[in-house]
Write an enzyme that holds these catalytic residues in place. Structure first.
Site, PDB file in Angstrom:
ATOM      1  N   ALA A   7       0.889  -1.179   0.000  1.00 27.98           N
ATOM      2  CA  ALA A   7       0.000   0.000   0.000  1.00 27.98           C
ATOM      3  C   ALA A   7       0.918   1.218   0.000  1.00 27.98           C
ATOM      4  CB  ALA A   7      -0.898  -0.029   1.239  1.00 27.98           C
ATOM      5  N   ALA A   8       1.411   1.583  -1.182  1.00 23.01           N
ATOM      6  CA  ALA A   8       2.656   2.349  -1.238  1.00 23.01           C
ATOM      7  C   ALA A   8       2.524   3.864  -1.364  1.00 23.01           C
ATOM      8  CB  ALA A   8       3.509   1.820  -2.381  1.00 23.01           C
ATOM      9  N   ALA A   9       1.463   4.371  -1.971  1.00 21.91           N
ATOM     10  CA  ALA A   9       1.415   5.811  -2.277  1.00 21.91           C
ATOM     11  C   ALA A   9       1.114   6.643  -1.024  1.00 21.91           C
ATOM     12  CB  ALA A   9       0.335   6.081  -3.321  1.00 21.91           C
ATOM     13  N   PRO A  10       1.648   7.848  -0.922  1.00 26.28           N
ATOM     14  CA  PRO A  10       2.458   8.560  -1.917  1.00 26.28           C
ATOM     15  C   PRO A  10       3.949   8.196  -1.928  1.00 26.28           C
ATOM     16  CG  PRO A  10       2.040   9.984  -0.039  1.00 26.28           C
ATOM     17  CD  PRO A  10       1.298   8.705   0.231  1.00 26.28           C
ATOM     18  N   GLY A  11       4.377   7.250  -1.101  1.00 27.27           N
ATOM     19  CA  GLY A  11       5.741   6.738  -1.279  1.00 27.27           C
ATOM     20  C   GLY A  11       6.742   7.115  -0.204  1.00 27.27           C
TER      21      GLY A  11
ATOM     22  N   LYS B 239       7.284   5.794   2.737  1.00 29.00           N
ATOM     23  CA  LYS B 239       7.995   4.636   3.314  1.00 29.00           C
ATOM     24  C   LYS B 239       8.728   3.854   2.238  1.00 29.00           C
ATOM     25  CE  LYS B 239       4.555   4.617   6.907  1.00 29.00           C
ATOM     26  NZ  LYS B 239       3.613   5.518   6.186  1.00 29.00           N
TER      27      LYS B 239
ATOM     28  N   ASP C  20      -4.274  -4.137  -7.177  1.00 31.89           N
ATOM     29  CA  ASP C  20      -4.812  -4.489  -5.861  1.00 31.89           C
ATOM     30  C   ASP C  20      -3.795  -5.382  -5.127  1.00 31.89           C
ATOM     31  OD1 ASP C  20      -6.156  -5.457  -3.692  1.00 31.89           O
ATOM     32  OD2 ASP C  20      -7.939  -6.083  -4.803  1.00 31.89           O
TER      33      ASP C  20
ATOM     34  N   ASP D 112       1.287  -0.915   5.052  1.00 32.90           N
ATOM     35  CA  ASP D 112       0.962   0.345   5.718  1.00 32.90           C
ATOM     36  C   ASP D 112      -0.488   0.631   5.325  1.00 32.90           C
ATOM     37  OD1 ASP D 112       1.477   2.712   7.168  1.00 32.90           O
ATOM     38  OD2 ASP D 112       1.848   3.786   5.293  1.00 32.90           O
TER      39      ASP D 112
ATOM     40  N   CYS E  60      -2.258   4.456  10.782  1.00 31.87           N
ATOM     41  CA  CYS E  60      -2.237   5.735  11.494  1.00 31.87           C
ATOM     42  C   CYS E  60      -3.554   5.909  12.252  1.00 31.87           C
ATOM     43  CB  CYS E  60      -1.956   6.897  10.551  1.00 31.87           C
ATOM     44  SG  CYS E  60      -3.120   7.014   9.192  1.00 31.87           S
TER      45      CYS E  60
END
Ligand code: SAM
Length: 323
Positions: free
Chosen positions: A123-127, A129, A174, A192, A246
């Site tokens: 679950a990478a964006a906006p990047g 981590k 996905d 994340d 979060c």
């Protein structure tokens, strides 16, 4: 000076009610007090392009005051400038710094990807981590970064490019499908997860809590379960999975981990998180009078405060292959 009473009046009633159901009154008060803080901007030095000395020099030249962070040599807390002002710095324009909350720097530091690792970021964006992990790996090894949302995916690509990241292959897809496509394959997996964002509330910013709703939590739970299951399937035996959110909501944190432990009996172990973060707490082992797996105490909760957003991290080690 805003107070706990004001937080109770301002935040959604149902949220405040749940907070006092989940936590003892003193801790619930402390969380509400954390929402009344004004957080200073924080940044991470992108070590692919700069070192901390160079960045501190540029900040000093611009009369920007900062504090170091005890547990992370590449992080700075900015005392007298806004995010907008930081965006005008040459270092920002050149991708030498990345504006990132302290809490959100924790998952890569706990997961500790190494230069030779194959890493999956589901679950990478906006990047933030992804690029932090790429820097920790010195642009070596390989990171597969997955993001489902097309607009956020473009932001991810822009940020990786701006920061000079070259060891990441991105997919607009996905993430819950990757575990079946690449079973038992990755040294490290980061989830994340999308969440209700209860750790990010600020009384001074209505948009931080306006869209909170029970339905948001119910929807997040489904995605969190699917992504974490995918992560477990994708990790190698001996590999590690870092689940983070979060939110302070135990349903989206400890309960999700408890469910995945039950789904893969004997195949996962909760590894103790040893980072010493001021004001952090161990994960809960009881939620609403339901006993959870006792090793959930090995996970880490960050209570919202002056310097930290509310956050949750759990490190799992996969003990054997899954099918
Ligand atoms: N890790 C990111 C960072 O540090 O910048 C933040 C990730 S954010 C908390 C969660 C992300 O997951 C959102 O961008 C959301 O669009 C994405 N997402 C939601 N469902 C997904 C899915 N099924 N597969 C992949 N990404 C998903």
């Amino acid at each position: 000076m805003k107070s706990v009473g004001q937080a109770k009046r301002q935040l959604p009633n149902k949220f405040v009610e749940q907070l006092y159901d989940y936590f003892p009154p003193l801790l619930a008060d402390q969380i509400l007090l954390g929402y009344t803080s004004q957080r200073c901007p924080t940044l991470r030095v992108n070590t692919l392009k700069a070192d901390i000395r160079e960045i501190m020099d540029e900040l000093k030249e611009n009369n920007i005051k900062f504090d170091r962070v005890l547990w992370y040599q590449d992080a700075l807390i900015i005392k007298n400038a806004t995010e907008q002002q930081l965006c005008n710095l040459t270092a920002y324009k050149q991708g030498k710094i990345y504006l990132q909350s302290l809490s959100s720097m924790l998952p890569p530091l706990i997961l500790k990807p190494k230069a030779e690792n194959i890493v999956l970021d589901l679950a990478a964006a906006p990047g933030g981590k992804t690029s932090q992990m790429a820097a920790m790996m010195n642009n070596k090894g390989k990171i597969i970064a997955v993001e489902i949302n097309q607009i956020r995916y473009q932001r991810l690509q822009y940020n990786l490019n701006k920061q000079g990241v070259r060891n990441v292959k991105t997919f607009c897809a996905d993430g819950s499908r990757f575990g079946k496509i690449y079973p038992n394959s990755f040294d490290k997996v980061l989830v994340d997860a999308p969440c209700s964002g209860e750790g990010l509330f600020l009384l001074t910013d209505r948009s931080s809590y306006r869209s909170w709703h029970q339905k948001l939590i119910t929807n997040s739970l489904k995605i969190q379960r699917r992504l974490l299951t995918s992560a477990v399937l994708a990790a190698k035996p001996g590999g590690q999975i870092l689940y983070s959110t979060c939110t302070i909501n135990p349903a989206e944190n400890e309960s999700i981990i408890d469910q995945v432990l039950a789904k893969f009996p004997g195949q996962l172990e909760l590894t103790k998180i040893k980072l010493q973060i001021p004001g952090s707490l161990p994960g809960l082992t009881t939620v609403n009078n339901t006993e959870l797996h006792p090793t959930l105490a090995n996970s880490l909760r960050i209570i919202p405060s002056q310097n930290y957003e509310g956050f949750y991290c759990c490190l799992l080690t996969k003990l054997s292959a899954t099918n």
